[in-house]
Enzyme design. Structure first.
Site, PDB file in Angstrom:
ATOM      1  N   LYS A  48     -12.202  -2.411  33.921  1.00 30.14           N
ATOM      2  CA  LYS A  48     -11.540  -1.568  34.920  1.00 30.14           C
ATOM      3  C   LYS A  48     -12.233  -1.764  36.265  1.00 30.14           C
ATOM      4  CE  LYS A  48      -9.928   1.710  31.549  1.00 30.14           C
ATOM      5  NZ  LYS A  48     -10.720   1.906  30.346  1.00 30.14           N
TER       6      LYS A  48
ATOM      7  N   TRP B 172      -6.735  -3.038  35.995  1.00 31.68           N
ATOM      8  CA  TRP B 172      -7.288  -3.657  34.793  1.00 31.68           C
ATOM      9  C   TRP B 172      -7.373  -5.175  34.935  1.00 31.68           C
ATOM     10  CZ3 TRP B 172      -4.561  -0.945  30.013  1.00 31.68           C
ATOM     11  CH2 TRP B 172      -4.953   0.408  29.998  1.00 31.68           C
TER      12      TRP B 172
ATOM     13  N   THR C 182     -11.570  -1.222   7.428  1.00 34.92           N
ATOM     14  CA  THR C 182     -11.684  -1.813   8.766  1.00 34.92           C
ATOM     15  C   THR C 182     -13.175  -1.981   9.045  1.00 34.92           C
ATOM     16  OG1 THR C 182     -11.804   0.344   9.788  1.00 34.92           O
ATOM     17  CG2 THR C 182      -9.624  -0.620   9.588  1.00 34.92           C
TER      18      THR C 182
ATOM     19  N   GLU D 197      -4.804  -2.738   9.201  1.00 31.96           N
ATOM     20  CA  GLU D 197      -3.838  -1.649   9.013  1.00 31.96           C
ATOM     21  C   GLU D 197      -2.403  -2.154   8.893  1.00 31.96           C
ATOM     22  OE1 GLU D 197      -6.355  -1.704  11.075  1.00 31.96           O
ATOM     23  OE2 GLU D 197      -7.169   0.287  11.497  1.00 31.96           O
TER      24      GLU D 197
HETATM   25  P1  ADP Z   1     -11.498  -5.816  12.023  1.00 33.41           P
HETATM   26  O1  ADP Z   1     -11.914  -5.307  10.694  1.00 33.41           O
HETATM   27  O2  ADP Z   1     -12.358  -6.894  12.582  1.00 33.41           O
HETATM   28  O3  ADP Z   1     -11.130  -4.743  13.017  1.00 33.41           O
HETATM   29  P2  ADP Z   1      -8.767  -6.588  12.007  1.00 33.41           P
HETATM   30  O4  ADP Z   1      -8.259  -7.890  11.533  1.00 33.41           O
HETATM   31  O5  ADP Z   1      -8.133  -5.392  11.488  1.00 33.41           O
HETATM   32  O6  ADP Z   1     -10.235  -6.639  11.653  1.00 33.41           O
HETATM   33  O7  ADP Z   1      -8.741  -6.551  13.596  1.00 33.41           O
HETATM   34  C1  ADP Z   1      -7.522  -6.344  14.247  1.00 33.41           C
HETATM   35  C2  ADP Z   1      -7.665  -6.613  15.722  1.00 33.41           C
HETATM   36  O8  ADP Z   1      -8.022  -7.975  15.963  1.00 33.41           O
HETATM   37  C3  ADP Z   1      -6.387  -6.442  16.478  1.00 33.41           C
HETATM   38  O9  ADP Z   1      -6.105  -5.093  16.759  1.00 33.41           O
HETATM   39  C4  ADP Z   1      -6.658  -7.266  17.731  1.00 33.41           C
HETATM   40  O10 ADP Z   1      -7.446  -6.572  18.668  1.00 33.41           O
HETATM   41  C5  ADP Z   1      -7.477  -8.403  17.200  1.00 33.41           C
HETATM   42  N1  ADP Z   1      -6.625  -9.577  16.995  1.00 33.41           N
HETATM   43  C6  ADP Z   1      -6.094 -10.023  15.847  1.00 33.41           C
HETATM   44  N2  ADP Z   1      -5.394 -11.155  16.049  1.00 33.41           N
HETATM   45  C7  ADP Z   1      -5.464 -11.426  17.369  1.00 33.41           C
HETATM   46  C8  ADP Z   1      -4.929 -12.461  18.225  1.00 33.41           C
HETATM   47  N3  ADP Z   1      -4.191 -13.458  17.758  1.00 33.41           N
HETATM   48  N4  ADP Z   1      -5.208 -12.384  19.539  1.00 33.41           N
HETATM   49  C9  ADP Z   1      -5.956 -11.385  20.047  1.00 33.41           C
HETATM   50  N5  ADP Z   1      -6.484 -10.417  19.303  1.00 33.41           N
HETATM   51  C10 ADP Z   1      -6.250 -10.424  17.984  1.00 33.41           C
END
Ligand code: ADP
Length: 542
Positions: free
Chosen positions: A439, A444, A186, A331
């Site tokens: 917040k 929110w 990640t 994940e």
């Molecule tokens: P990173 O390594 O950048 O964290 P990830 O792809 O694992 O890469 O990131 C996952 C996160 O990206 C999700 O938990 C969410 O917050 C955001 N995300 C992914 N797709 C979307 C989407 N279509 N709309 C909004 N947020 C998204």
């Protein structure tokens, strides 16, 4: 009583063996780092992946070893996906856009024994090599003609030389389907990156799920361009899913600007493409500036960050391309939901359809979802109440490599860190990342909703909304925005644009125009950086 069916393991090597058998002459096309176009077929790729497995073994690497890559989307990276996982080892696709310190951390943490990398990254690897404690072999993914005359890396190996020394006489071994296959970290905006370790089984099951008609709807009819990098959650599984269904694959290499992507889509008759919103922003700007259209592209998968409704509109209304808004995370292999319409929604008027498509979509079978309040109590699927989103399923991480960060699960569910609503039809909508939610007065405000409105203004190219400390309200939202080239809008006009679209108390307190917005290594707006940049900023309302 047990069923009487065969217990054959789900293995990644079976995907490419199947593609060779059934789609042997289907093409895999790559725009290389050097800029030329390379073409071959699934049959060639399978032969080369077997040859590469012999290369890897010839280097003394064994099943269970972790092997790193720093590479763009291209055929050699594809061969590594299959050779490494197919022989029972683990491919660790490292994101070269991370800070050098993080790359070093990942390689050492994964204990990678070898590193395969593209020419682009030679200077980077030369600089980092002394700190990569476990890497014994450095392989430059190129041919003899492009090898450097000399390098700071002693015994730098040449991919094509190694390949020439082997033959394709290799049989994929059969092993337990739970054997680890790939490792992605990640991006770790706070703290060190954490390793997500996919298995053969999770990868194959995820590919089945991703290919489903209401997910990416992939088939042997398709020509697929993954713009999303193979170092970002396995290019959303496309190298596996396309192989499973025998779709033509088109790899862009490092050429991700609007013109290059457009030219490749046209030349290779691409029908489906996938990437993060920032990439599509560049493509849409290229299309409108040059007054060109697509002749074959009919759908595009947009995810990684919220896809602004204005982008969905532009693709569909102006260019006839259906947008699949998708959500997931590293994940989750990464796919969780895809925003395809049901029959009853297809009959709705355009605006109502767009409202459905702006949501992040429905869960794919294999991904169970629930939303809970701050006390962990489950919330109803009414499309209104929002809470922390949790997920569960066979392609979702149960923990991180070496137990980093402790046990992430809550009663067997993985907490995504996202805040969302789910409606009665099962469509999930992210309102925020829990760290980004604003917040105000104990309630929110969704930063994503405000961003979506801002980029709906014709003069705004990109916008980020962050919370700023307020003496009375705790936090208040401000809009940080980039104008489209040659367009103008004032602070007051943009604020007026929000009126009537949101509750009064959601109204941003200020607008700040900037030339550039910070992005993370996976193309998301970096709100952490923005909050730091604006740490001394004072609200006009404070
Ligand atoms: P990173 O390594 O950048 O964290 P990830 O792809 O694992 O890469 O990131 C996952 C996160 O990206 C999700 O938990 C969410 O917050 C955001 N995300 C992914 N797709 C979307 C989407 N279509 N709309 C909004 N947020 C998204």
């Amino acid at each position: 009583m047990h069923g009487l069916m065969m217990d054959t393991p789900l293995l990644i090597s079976d995907l490419i063996r199947f593609a060779d058998r059934n789609h042997g002459d289907t093409e895999i096309v790559s725009k290389t780092v050097e800029g030329d176009i390379h073409r071959y077929t699934y049959r060639d790729a399978h032969a080369r992946a077997r040859r590469l497995a012999k290369v890897v073994q010839g280097l003394g690497l064994k099943a269970g070893d972790r092997i790193g890559t720093l590479a763009w989307n291209g055929y050699r990276h594809y061969e590594l996906y299959y050779a490494i996982s197919g022989m029972g080892a683990v491919i660790n696709t490292i994101n070269p856009r991370l800070f050098p310190d993080q790359i070093v951390y990942i390689s050492n943490h994964a204990e990678n024994t070898a590193l395969f990398f593209d020419l682009t990254f030679l200077p980077l690897v030369e600089k980092l090599a002394p700190q990569l404690k476990t890497v014994k072999h450095y392989v430059l993914m190129t041919d003899r003609a492009h090898m450097p005359a000399k390098s700071a890396i002693p015994k730098l190996l040449c991919y094509e030389d190694l390949m020439a020394q082997q033959d394709d006489g290799y049989e994929w071994p059969t092993f337990d389907e739970h054997t680890a296959a790939a490792l992605c970290y990640t991006s770790g905006t706070t703290g060190n990156p954490k390793g997500v370790l996919y298995s053969n089984r999770s990868t194959v099951l995820h590919a089945y799920g991703a290919a489903l008609p209401d997910a990416l709807n992939l088939s042997a009819y398709d020509s697929v361009l993954p713009v999303v990098p193979m170092f970002h959650a396995n290019a959303w599984s496309l190298p596996y899913t396309c192989t499973m269904v025998g779709a033509k694959m088109v790899f862009p290499g490092p050429h991700l600007d609007g013109k290059s992507v457009y030219d490749l889509i046209e030349q290779e008759q691409v029908t489906l493409s996938a990437g993060v919103p920032t990439v599509w922003l560049m493509l849409l700007q290229h299309l409108s500036a040059n007054k060109v259209r697509f002749s074959t592209l009919n759908r595009t998968v947009i995810g990684g960050s919220a896809c602004p409704p204005a982008m969905i509109r532009s693709f569909q209304d102006d260019y006839g391309v259906t947008v699949f808004h998708a959500w997931g995370m590293t994940e989750m292999s990464p796919l969780g939901t895809v925003g395809t319409l049901k029959a009853k929604q297809a009959k709705l008027d355009k605006e109502a359809r767009y409202a459905v498509q702006a949501k992040q979509g429905r869960g794919i079978f294999g991904v169970e979802m629930k939303i809970v309040d701050e006390e962990g109590k489950e919330l109803p699927w009414d499309g209104k109440r929002f809470g922390n989103l949790l997920v569960k399923g066979p392609w979702i991480a149960a923990g991180y490599l070496k137990g980093e960060g402790g046990d992430p699960l809550i009663d067997g569910w993985f907490p995504t860190g996202d805040v969302a609503t789910i409606d009665a039809d099962g469509y999930m909508q992210i309102t925020d990342r829990s760290k980004d939610v604003i917040k105000s007065g104990g309630e929110w405000i969704s930063s994503i909703d405000l961003e979506n409105i801002a980029v709906g203004h014709p003069a705004i190219a990109e916008a980020a909304v962050i919370g700023i400390q307020h003496p009375k309200w705790d936090e208040r939202p401000i809009v940080v925005a980039i104008k489209k080239p040659g367009q103008d809008v004032s602070r007051e006009e943009l604020l007026k644009f929000f009126e009537g679209k949101i509750a009064k108390w959601w109204m941003p307190d200020d607008v700040v125009f900037v030339e550039e917005l910070p992005h993370t290594a996976t193309g998301k707006l970096s709100k952490l950086t923005l909050r730091q940049t604006f740490s001394d900023y004072r609200l006009p309302t404070a």
